[in-house]
Design an enzyme around this catalytic site. Structure first.
Site, PDB file in Angstrom:
ATOM      1  CB  ALA A   1      -0.945   0.004   1.191  1.00 24.40           C
TER       2      ALA A   1
ATOM      3  CG  ASP B   1       1.758   3.685   7.634  1.00 26.91           C
ATOM      4  OD1 ASP B   1       1.075   2.768   7.144  1.00 26.91           O
ATOM      5  OD2 ASP B   1       2.992   3.597   7.816  1.00 26.91           O
TER       6      ASP B   1
ATOM      7  CB  CYS C   1      19.427   5.616  -0.458  1.00 28.29           C
ATOM      8  SG  CYS C   1      19.712   6.315  -2.097  1.00 28.29           S
TER       9      CYS C   1
ATOM     10  CG  MET D   1      22.943  -1.977  -4.623  1.00 25.49           C
ATOM     11  SD  MET D   1      21.881  -0.773  -3.790  1.00 25.49           S
ATOM     12  CE  MET D   1      21.894   0.567  -4.984  1.00 25.49           C
TER      13      MET D   1
HETATM   14 CA    CA Z   1       1.723   0.716   6.308  1.00 27.64          CA
END
Ligand code: CA
Length: 685
Positions: free
Chosen positions: A189, A311, A613, A654
């Site tokens: 999400a 959130d 990053c 990476m």
């Molecule tokens: Ca979340």
């Protein structure tokens, strides 16, 4: 040979010592001697009736064996144990079968997940474990496959893709099994996807049902009545970014009611004003859903955080229990939510019973209305497109870390975080970008709330013993770090939990008194489990620091120990000494090269770093579990564009960023990293 021999020696000595003491309890324990399901059994209480290890003898608990995985990211799996074999997972969804008595690896299975997937997961390339059913081991992989393996050999029986791999979905959660169906959700999400949970036939891998958690584009028609109803609570063109609501962790099945429960995540984007024109509850985000086991049809829903703007995923472990509330026996479902409230619902009907804060310092809501179960949202918690500062933060007052419930004591033990805070700054210019984050956050915000956030009191990590019926804390332990691992409770009156400093502890379940501790060398996130083999009780836990706190490495988290991942098994009389291989750097960083860059370039690099990053290499380029770029060698700097654009280190995890960055941007990031190395070197003098 020597090492192997000493392992056997330790085990056999212990078995001789333990045999007579063990026999009674082992018989009494009967079928409960395995830990073959996530959470211990269908109720997922993280509780064991075993009591060979108890308050009086836990001081004699010692290491029986350990196994080095050689990993260095978060280990979050609950190990499952059946017939003396441990089945667990490590980073990149790799599965292990290990002999519980000796630590010998019986087989491994590597699904060979593309390392590019690191860019499509918010919170480290973790996995929370497998499901076992009728001789098979089921694992969900980061790249979205659900795979059935033979329990004996690890050979794949079937392998099916559960989502559109061109989108930013991921799987980190453990599958569950309900009546011959394997259930799995997904994550993503934060990047912009549409959440759903799927059920597959355990034998064949055929999809049986799929239930979306948020409505799609109305022009395409709705998959169900429940989604048609939900669409009325959304505004604008929410479906373009997917809507979110990903059920990325908890799934619990009640065989008696034939209901599957799951918790859904935040929206895509995080912000109400960007996602849904600032209006509506946005069903079924941040909700607990009950679905019919055979069809996936929605039986009921309960939304913890309507119109979520912070959130506050409702994906934390769900737990089933029978509680006497107001003189009435109730079948309940419980959750210590990210949003800071401990919820109890009637799991037959979804009726709201209670919600009380299990930590102090919550600012986003003044409480939860006792009748409706709706939060009483603070006026300071939402201001359209203007930034707001709230507690708890985006990691929540409690996250995926399993809590435990001792039904005899009636106490829930919660790995809790108090007074965490987050500055939510919606980006008014946000537009859906399938190649990047879609949280809708302004990474470059530097307004007055930054100072306010910096001045906020420090967050505190706690183990909270919570009486759900009386809705109050009974005791708590304050940890030296904000984070702490999953919890196990046992009938031996013990509560086990690990910490980010690598300490594994046992507490008296009645009062929180510390009874035992062991240094595992690396931060612990996963919950311990307990079981018997040959009538003897063992405790197993994995140590491996990573996940959000480990890779983002936010400042002020207390003592954390990144390091190599390992699994450890303990028993009374175990006496092995753990040798901990060294990890990381000693001494302050020294910039390996000098680079002339303008302040503007360094700033540009900082913004790019924060976007691409930070979520692996750490806040302000101070890393936790992954390479700390301030220590990058001359060789790494020479290769900087090859690594970031060319994918030269893809095999080591990476991925290439050539689709979103170019050489100029990479050099700006490098300039920022070098400026951080210089600052750190300077600060050390
Ligand atoms: Ca979340």
């Amino acid at each position: 040979m020597r090492r192997r021999a000493s392992l056997f020696f330790t085990a056999s000595v212990f078995l001789t010592l333990g045999a007579c003491k063990a026999s009674n309890s082992a018989k009494a324990a009967g079928a409960t001697s395995d830990w073959s399901m996530h959470g211990g059994n269908y109720q997922e209480q993280q509780f064991s009736p075993l009591k060979q290890i108890h308050v009086e003898n836990v001081g004699k608990l010692g290491l029986l064996w350990s196994h080095e995985f050689g990993t260095h990211r978060g280990l979050e799996a609950t190990p499952l144990v059946e017939n003396g074999v441990i089945y667990t997972t490590v980073e990149w969804s790799v599965v292990y079968a290990i002999d519980a008595r000796t630590g010998q690896v019986l087989w491994t299975f590597d699904p060979e997940v593309s390392r590019f997937r690191a860019r499509r997961i918010c919170c480290d390339v973790v996995n929370r474990g497998v499901a076992l059913y009728h001789g098979k081991v089921y694992v969900g992989t980061l790249d979205g496959r659900l795979i059935a393996l033979d329990e004996k050999s690890g050979a794949p029986a079937w392998d099916t893709v559960t989502f559109d791999q061109s989108k930013a979905y991921a799987i980190t959660g453990a599958p569950r099994v309900a009546k011959g169906l394997v259930l799995i959700g997904n994550a993503g999400a934060e990047y912009g996807v549409r959440g759903y949970i799927s059920a597959y036939d355990a034998e064949t891998g055929k999809l049986v049902w799929r239930t979306f958690t948020v409505p799609g584009d109305p022009a395409q028609g709705f998959e169900s009545k429940a989604l048609e109803v939900a669409a009325k609570t959304w505004h604008g063109k929410w479906w373009v970014a997917g809507g979110g609501g990903t059920p990325w962790d908890t799934i619990v099945y009640d065989p008696e009611l034939d209901l599957v429960y799951t918790g859904t995540g935040n929206g895509s984007t995080w912000y109400r004003a960007l996602r849904s024109e600032g209006q509506g509850d946005n069903l079924y985000l941040a909700s607990i859903l009950a679905l019919r086991g055979s069809t996936g049809e929605m039986a009921w829903h309960f939304q913890e955080t309507p119109g979520d703007n912070w959130d506050y995923d409702a994906t934390q472990p769900l737990m089933l229990a029978e509680l006497k509330i107001g003189g009435r026996a109730r079948k309940v479902i419980m959750q210590a939510s990210k949003n800071g409230f401990f919820y109890i619902l009637d799991r037959e009907t979804g009726e709201f019973i209670s919600a009380k804060p299990f930590v102090s310092g919550i600012t986003w809501a003044a409480g939860v209305d006792a009748q409706s179960g709706r939060p009483i949202e603070s006026t300071t918690a939402y201001d359209g497109l203007h930034p707001v500062l709230v507690s708890p933060d985006t990691d929540g007052a409690h996250n995926w870390f399993p809590m435990a419930f001792d039904p005899q004591k009636g106490l829930v033990y919660i790995p809790a975080k108090e007074r965490t805070a987050f500055l939510h700054a919606p980006d008014p210019g946000w537009k859906y970008d399938p190649k990047s984050w879609n949280r809708g956050q302004n990474e470059d915000y530097s307004g007055p709330l930054v100072k306010k956030l910096q001045a906020a009191p420090p967050a505190v990590g706690k183990l909270v013993a919570w009486n759900p019926v009386e809705e109050r804390e009974v005791w708590h332990v304050v940890h030296p770090s904000v984070e702490s691992g999953g919890v196990l409770a046992t009938a031996g009156d013990l509560v086990f939990q690990g910490r980010p400093d690598g300490t594994f502890l046992a507490y008296d379940a009645t009062n929180g008194r510390k009874l035992w501790e062991f240094d595992t060398g690396t931060g612990i996130m996963a919950p311990p489990v307990t079981y018997t083999v040959g009538g003897v009780q063992y405790i197993t836990v994995t140590a491996g620091w990573g996940g959000v706190p480990g890779v983002i490495n936010p400042p002020g988290q207390g003592i954390t120990k990144p390091g190599f991942g390992r699994i450890l098994t303990f028993a009374i009389g175990g006496n092995r000494k753990l040798e901990i291989p060294p990890f990381g750097h000693s001494g302050p960083p020294k910039p390996a090269i000098h680079m002339t860059a303008s302040r503007e370039t360094v700033h540009e690099g900082e913004v790019l770093y924060s976007t691409y990053c930070l979520y692996c290499h750490g806040v302000n380029a101070v890393a936790g579990a992954l390479p700390d770029l301030r220590y990058a060698s001359v060789q790494v700097h020479k290769q900087f564009p090859d690594i970031v654009l060319g994918g030269a280190r893809e095999s080591r995890g990476m991925p290439s960023f050539k689709d979103v960055l170019n050489e100029k941007k990479v050099r700006a990031i490098e300039a920022f990293v070098l400026s951080r190395a210089e600052q750190s070197a300077h600060a050390a003098h």
